[in-house]
Design a protein around this motif. Structure first.
Motif, PDB file in Angstrom:
ATOM      1  N   THR A   1       1.005  -1.267   0.037  1.00  0.00           N
ATOM      2  CA  THR A   1      -0.051  -0.114  -0.015  1.00  0.00           C
ATOM      3  C   THR A   1       0.812   1.468   0.170  1.00  0.00           C
ATOM      4  OG1 THR A   1      -1.798  -1.240   1.395  1.00  0.00           O
ATOM      5  CG2 THR A   1      -1.954   1.389   1.378  1.00  0.00           C
TER       6      THR A   1
ATOM      7  N   CYS B   1      -4.732   6.937   2.107  1.00  0.00           N
ATOM      8  CA  CYS B   1      -5.307   5.652   1.845  1.00  0.00           C
ATOM      9  C   CYS B   1      -6.291   5.239   2.990  1.00  0.00           C
ATOM     10  CB  CYS B   1      -4.224   4.685   1.690  1.00  0.00           C
ATOM     11  SG  CYS B   1      -3.248   4.437   2.941  1.00  0.00           S
TER      12      CYS B   1
ATOM     13  N   ARG C   1      -3.307  -1.844  -4.188  1.00  0.00           N
ATOM     14  CA  ARG C   1      -2.034  -1.914  -4.842  1.00  0.00           C
ATOM     15  C   ARG C   1      -2.288  -2.660  -6.275  1.00  0.00           C
ATOM     16  NH1 ARG C   1      -3.869  -4.654  -1.734  1.00  0.00           N
ATOM     17  NH2 ARG C   1      -3.439  -3.298  -0.174  1.00  0.00           N
TER      18      ARG C   1
END
Ligand SMILES: [Zn+2]
Length: 343
Positions: free
Chosen positions: A153, A264, A292
């Motif tokens: 991530t 995120c 991702r």
């Protein structure tokens, strides 16, 4: 097989070790014998029924899987029993316009492993073959399980959604989190000057050990003033943010002209307000990042195998104590990742 399943929502919810039928692979599916699986905030949101998705219980949580291929479907050519693998946890369709240009994180019909399908807190997990990434030589299962989701991530945020130039100032929120601990290391490898945040002395020390040049005390409400002081009032070029709530508006106070915030997550709250005037006058950017792509996951594991990215593991629990692992993560006193070791 044995699986730690969520059978009732709550904080804590009810997680029980249950005996359930072994999964069977269809033509393009693979069974992975789970070695280790990392915990994430996503697992807590699932437990608390805090996701904007209808969840059918019982459900086996766990999206950060590392293990070995145990069985393959009839059409699986590229994988064989025994192959060491990590699993891309946002299971993508492989056919939509985004998947076709290798942007699986934007898939129109993505499915979160451990949320809408059974995940890795179990002896075996069933996934489509396209979700697998081969573990590079020299990388052990626990390191992989500590980096597969949170580390990739961070890789996606810093090398795909945003870019880092050598010499940039980068602010990483939350050094002790999975995303934060990886983001500090990635930003340093890319040549940035890194400031991180931590609410305790131990968390700020961890930031330094991971390579951060400075760590500011986020328990003090005026911590953005300290970030501006460290950058000679200029502010930072990039903020890596994953908390939301009242933290995100504070990140704007730390941001230089032309700077970017990439975010995120929204652990601390999903609704925020911020002042648009300095935002457009200073020509700043706020970028969303989600999951991702496979290339981010492959890069993360390669960096880890090369020693450029080290997992930070707080604690490891056996599968029988998965419920305790959830309690540990919820305590917010963790330094790095909480893992469940399965075999
Ligand atoms: Zn797709």
């Amino acid at each position: 097989m044995k699986a730690a399943q969520l059978i009732a929502h709550g904080a804590p919810g009810k997680i029980e070790l249950r005996e359930i039928p072994d999964p069977q692979p269809r033509t393009d599916e693979v069974i992975v014998q789970v070695a280790a699986c990392g915990l994430n905030r996503l697992d807590l949101w699932l437990e608390e029924a805090g996701l904007p998705i209808r969840i059918l219980l019982p459900r086996t949580p766990g999206g950060e899987v590392a293990g070995r291929v145990a069985a393959v479907g009839a059409n699986v050519q590229n994988w064989k029993t025994g192959d060491p693998v990590a699993v891309q946890s946002n299971i993508f369709c492989g056919e939509c316009e985004f998947c076709k240009r290798d942007e699986e994180s934007q898939c129109l019909s993505g499915e979160l492993l451990g949320v809408v399908r059974d995940g890795g807190f179990a002896e075996k997990v069933l996934v489509p073959q396209r979700a697998l990434v081969r573990l590079p030589a020299g990388l052990d299962f626990e390191a992989s399980a500590a980096l597969t989701l949170a580390g990739s991530t961070a890789m996606h945020m810093l090398t795909d959604r945003a870019q880092v130039r050598a010499g940039d100032w980068v602010l990483v929120i939350g050094a002790s989190s999975g995303v934060g601990s990886a983001a500090i290391q990635i930003a340093k490898q890319l040549g940035a000057r890194v400031i991180s945040t931590g609410s305790t002395e131990v968390k700020r020390e961890l930031a330094g050990k991971l390579g951060a040049d400075f760590a500011v005390d986020s328990s003090k409400p005026a911590w953005p003033v300290e970030v501006r002081r460290l950058t000679n009032k200029r502010g930072v070029d990039l903020v890596v943010e994953h908390v939301g709530g009242d933290v995100l508006p504070k990140c704007f106070e730390c941001l230089a002209r032309g700077g970017t915030i990439v975010t995120c997550g929204a652990t601390a709250g999903r609704d925020i307000s911020f002042n648009l005037w300095p935002f457009f006058v200073k020509q700043q950017r706020l970028i969303g990042s989600y999951g991702r792509n496979r290339k981010d996951l492959a890069a993360t594991l390669e960096w880890a195998a090369a020693g450029k990215l080290k997992p930070v593991i707080d604690s490891t629990f056996p599968l029988t104590e998965t419920a305790s692992a959830f309690v540990k993560l919820r305590s917010r006193e963790v330094l790095g990742k909480v893992l469940v070791r399965v075999s």
